[in-house]
Every structure is written in structure tokens, then in C-alpha cells.
Scaffold this motif. Sequence first.
Motif, PDB file in Angstrom:
ATOM      1  N   SER A 117     -16.784  27.709  32.663  1.00 19.25           N
ATOM      2  CA  SER A 117     -16.422  26.544  33.474  1.00 19.25           C
ATOM      3  C   SER A 117     -15.717  25.525  32.590  1.00 19.25           C
ATOM      4  N   GLY A 118     -15.194  24.497  33.238  1.00 16.77           N
ATOM      5  CA  GLY A 118     -14.511  23.443  32.504  1.00 16.77           C
ATOM      6  C   GLY A 118     -15.457  22.652  31.625  1.00 16.77           C
ATOM      7  N   VAL A 119     -16.606  22.330  32.175  1.00 20.24           N
ATOM      8  CA  VAL A 119     -17.537  21.516  31.394  1.00 20.24           C
ATOM      9  C   VAL A 119     -18.029  22.285  30.169  1.00 20.24           C
ATOM     10  N   ASN A 122     -15.428  22.076  27.549  1.00 20.40           N
ATOM     11  CA  ASN A 122     -15.482  20.773  26.868  1.00 20.40           C
ATOM     12  C   ASN A 122     -16.678  20.680  25.923  1.00 20.40           C
ATOM     13  N   HIS A 149     -14.698  14.687  32.475  1.00 18.81           N
ATOM     14  CA  HIS A 149     -14.826  15.868  31.619  1.00 18.81           C
ATOM     15  C   HIS A 149     -15.928  16.815  32.077  1.00 18.81           C
ATOM     16  N   GLY A 150     -16.565  16.536  33.218  1.00 18.84           N
ATOM     17  CA  GLY A 150     -17.581  17.457  33.727  1.00 18.84           C
ATOM     18  C   GLY A 150     -18.929  16.787  33.888  1.00 18.84           C
ATOM     19  N   GLU A 200      -7.287  13.762  28.522  1.00 16.03           N
ATOM     20  CA  GLU A 200      -6.606  14.653  29.464  1.00 16.03           C
ATOM     21  C   GLU A 200      -5.104  14.378  29.353  1.00 16.03           C
ATOM     22  N   GLU A 205      -9.256  13.458  38.042  1.00 13.83           N
ATOM     23  CA  GLU A 205     -10.221  12.772  38.919  1.00 13.83           C
ATOM     24  C   GLU A 205      -9.999  11.270  38.884  1.00 13.83           C
ATOM     25  N   ASP A 233      -8.222  17.882  27.146  1.00 17.85           N
ATOM     26  CA  ASP A 233      -8.881  18.527  28.277  1.00 17.85           C
ATOM     27  C   ASP A 233      -7.784  18.984  29.240  1.00 17.85           C
ATOM     28  N   VAL A 235      -8.303  21.218  31.641  1.00 16.97           N
ATOM     29  CA  VAL A 235      -9.000  21.945  32.712  1.00 16.97           C
ATOM     30  C   VAL A 235      -8.253  21.831  34.045  1.00 16.97           C
ATOM     31  N   GLN A 236      -7.849  20.611  34.388  1.00 18.32           N
ATOM     32  CA  GLN A 236      -7.178  20.424  35.688  1.00 18.32           C
ATOM     33  C   GLN A 236      -5.653  20.469  35.562  1.00 18.32           C
ATOM     34  N   LYS A 270     -10.645  26.193  35.644  1.00 21.93           N
ATOM     35  CA  LYS A 270      -9.984  26.135  36.950  1.00 21.93           C
ATOM     36  C   LYS A 270      -9.005  27.300  37.183  1.00 21.93           C
TER      37      LYS A 270
HETATM   38  C1  PLP Z   1     -10.248  17.299  33.598  1.00 24.30           C
HETATM   39  C2  PLP Z   1     -11.511  18.024  33.940  1.00 24.30           C
HETATM   40  N1  PLP Z   1     -12.338  18.389  32.957  1.00 24.30           N
HETATM   41  C3  PLP Z   1     -13.477  19.050  33.202  1.00 24.30           C
HETATM   42  C4  PLP Z   1     -13.850  19.345  34.480  1.00 24.30           C
HETATM   43  C5  PLP Z   1     -15.143  20.075  34.731  1.00 24.30           C
HETATM   44  O1  PLP Z   1     -14.871  21.383  35.103  1.00 24.30           O
HETATM   45  P1  PLP Z   1     -16.015  22.253  35.809  1.00 24.30           P
HETATM   46  O2  PLP Z   1     -16.292  21.609  37.122  1.00 24.30           O
HETATM   47  O3  PLP Z   1     -15.419  23.625  35.911  1.00 24.30           O
HETATM   48  O4  PLP Z   1     -17.193  22.219  34.922  1.00 24.30           O
HETATM   49  C6  PLP Z   1     -13.029  18.991  35.548  1.00 24.30           C
HETATM   50  C7  PLP Z   1     -13.421  19.269  36.937  1.00 24.30           C
HETATM   51  O5  PLP Z   1     -12.902  18.753  37.879  1.00 24.30           O
HETATM   52  C8  PLP Z   1     -11.821  18.300  35.269  1.00 24.30           C
HETATM   53  O6  PLP Z   1     -11.008  17.907  36.251  1.00 24.30           O
END
Ligand code: PLP
Length: 428
Positions: A117-119, A122, A149-150, A200, A205, A233, A235-236, A270
Motif C-alpha cells: 500500500s501507499g502508507v 511511506n 501520507h497515509g 508530494e 488530498e 511521495d 503514491v497519487q 495506487k
Molecule cells: C500522496 C499519498 N500518499 C499516501 C497515501 C496512502 O496510500 P494507501 O491508502 O494506499 O495507504 C495516499 C492515499 O491516498 C496518498 O494520496
Amino acid sequence: MKEMVPSPPAVVRNETAEIQALFQQYVVPSYGRFDLVLSHGSGSQVWDTGGRRYLDFGGGIAVCALGHASAAITETLIEQSRKLVHTSNFYYHGPQGRLAQALVNLIGPGKCFFCNSGVEANEGLFKLARKFGHDEGRFEIITTINSFHGRTLAAIAATGQEKVKKGFEPAVPGFRQVPYNDLAATRSAISPATAAILVEGIQGEGGVTPATPEYLLGLRQLCDEKKLLLLMDGVQCGHFRTGRFQSHQRILENVPGGEKFLPDGISMAKSLGGGFPMGAFWVRQPYADLLGAGSHGTTFGGSPLACAVALKILSVIQQEKLADNARETGAYIKAALEEMARQHPRVIQAVRGLGFMVGMTLAPDIPAFSGEGKTPAVRFTNLLHAAGLLAVPAGTNIIRVLPALNLRRSEADEGLKIIGGVVEKLSA
Ligand SMILES: Cc1ncc(COP(=O)(O)O)c(C=O)c1O
């Protein structure tokens, strides 16, 4: 490859109330959900249990890189699961090695770690920063206001939004937030305990705010000067959403000195798995072996199944030139929304973003949204749903467009028409 598009069931049973009741009784109510029960999808279309079709401009919050029920993903899942689903990380296997190579080729010299996962990606970067600073007693990570960041304890401490921290104090120590795109504030926040800076490339978000080229180049310089890791980061905003694999590559395109820029670590998730849960982080070469044997791990990370899917997504993106599609169709959507904002400034205040990551800030005081109730972003999203479009709210007054990378121009037009209709009604 045969299209494996599911046809809507012959008899559409309306299970809406039944499914919602199951959630009410058995699912922890940690999410504010919309009043929609989805049943199946195809590309950028989804259907609810009542048989109603929606166009999907949200892409499962920037996840469904190839849209819903992608034949390429389905066939890869079938093929790989007939061979090897999971091995544990005691062993080597082809898909993880090949995926790491592909990501390194797309980013720069370094190595990758795989997670779910994203978190978690991180969290790996946080541990990398702590390991990096450990022998000098440095552990602090500077992050930014409005970042996300999660949801783990460390990630909510890193996140620059009070709403995710509230009720979970005391915070994990070692994180402090400074304003985004503000080099001077970042410089003054550095202490003898600082080990890294995490940003980021485009705050998601927090409301779709891209980093400026000067900010990214300045952060690199600052980190070199102060011996800090520069972590991003992605992730998004990563995975070709901006038109390039990582957002810094897009933001620094044609900027003097931009071609040489590399952060020291990047988190991903993601779109990497297109809906199959997976995350990863990349570490730049000089730090790639900091996390040695026994220092970090996760049972499911980088399984043959997850990596085969991620590799397939990368090859489809390349074959179908989806990075160009994200860049061009994204610019087309943004330009159309900007035109809408010019015509209806009392409804749309601003439009920001790059490629298929576009944010539309709603004007304050839209008369239809006055009085108590849900935020303007949620109310606007409800109106879009009623008109047949899914999009993603951010903060209290921002609507995000984060579609599948293979969204068609005709679908962009259809979605824009729906948004236009809602905007016109609100400005009347
Ligand atoms: C920039 C960013 N980092 C981390 C995350 C966390 O990712 P996850 O929900 O897969 O843990 C998100 C989730 O929206 C995100 O937008």
C-alpha cells in the motif's frame, strides 16, 4: 487478446438496501461513504446494483490505471495464478526482479522494495531516513502542511492535516510540517536532528497543488547542502498520471538543470497495481543498500502475482501510449474546466493540476450550498452522481478528476458535459 468485458446481468437485482444494511451492521464505520452501491464496471464505466451507469472520473482515487475489468489485468491474474501466486521473500522469483528493473529504468539508478500500500511504502521511506541518520542521532523528517501520507501512526504524524491526527495523540515523534512550495520555511525548520525532507510532487488530498520547479530544484540543493535525504511521495501523482512516470519528471521538463534532478527515495502504490493492492519504494543508488538483510520486510510484498500485474500494466501503458493520453486528454479536460471557471466564476474559483490529476476549487458561498450540512465538495459530488459521473472530493471545496489512464476523448467530453450541466444549474 479477447475483450473480457462483463455484460450487465440479465436480471439486475436491486440489492442496494440489503448491502448497505450489511455495512451498517458489520463494517467499521471509519469511512464517510456515498449513497452508491456498485456492482460491476468496464473501462471508465461502472454500474450500480440498480443497473444505473456512471462514467468514472475518479478511477478509485487514482488507482484503476487501466479502468475497470481490464482484460489485460484479468488474463495476467489468471495466467500468473496458474503458475505461482505467493512465495514469501525467502526466495527469488522472476516477476519481482523484472519489475524492480523496470521501475529503476523509469526513475534512475537505484533499487526497489515491494510492499502492499501507499502508507507502507511511506513507512519504508521513514525507516530509510531513520537508518540514514541513525549514527549521527538524526531522525526528524520535515513534511508539508496539507500533505497526505497515509493512515498509520507514523504517517498521520507525517501528514500535514489536523483532521487525520485528531484523537490519536500522542503523535509519533520526529515529524514537523512547513508550508508547501516554501523553501525559506523549509530551510529554517532544519535542526541538527533532521534526516530527511518528504514532499508530494503534487499534493493530492490537500487539493491538487503541484510543486514548482524552483521548489524541487531548491529542495535538492538544500538536501545536498545539509546532508539530508530528499524523499518524494509519488503514491497519487506518480505512475504516468502527469504524462511522465513520476511527477518531478513532468514538472522539471524543459527546466534548466531539471534533467539531472533525482530525489533519494520515491514511494509508489495506487496505479502501480491498477486495483491489485501493491506498493513499492525506490531508493537512489548510494542509499540503495541502507536497508540490509533483516532490517525491513512484509509477508505479501512483491508477490509473483502482484508483480506480474504491475509489469503487465507498464507494458499496456507503453503499448497504448497512455502517458501521452494522460498528458493530452488531461490538458483537454483542464482547459475545458478553466473555460467553465471563466464563464461561471461564482461556482468554480480555480482549476489546477497536470495530466490526469486535475483539481477544481469551488467558489465560496455557492447559494445552493449555504446552511448547515455536508461540505460543498461532498454536495457537488452528490450532484455529479445524480447526473451520472463519479469524481473525488478533496478537502472541503475541491473536486478531483483522477480517471483511468485509458479514458477516451469521447468519455472526457461526456464527463465535461455532466460537470458543465451541474455548474450551470448552480450558477443559475
Ligand atoms: C500522496 C499519498 N500518499 C499516501 C497515501 C496512502 O496510500 P494507501 O491508502 O494506499 O495507504 C495516499 C492515499 O491516498 C496518498 O494520496
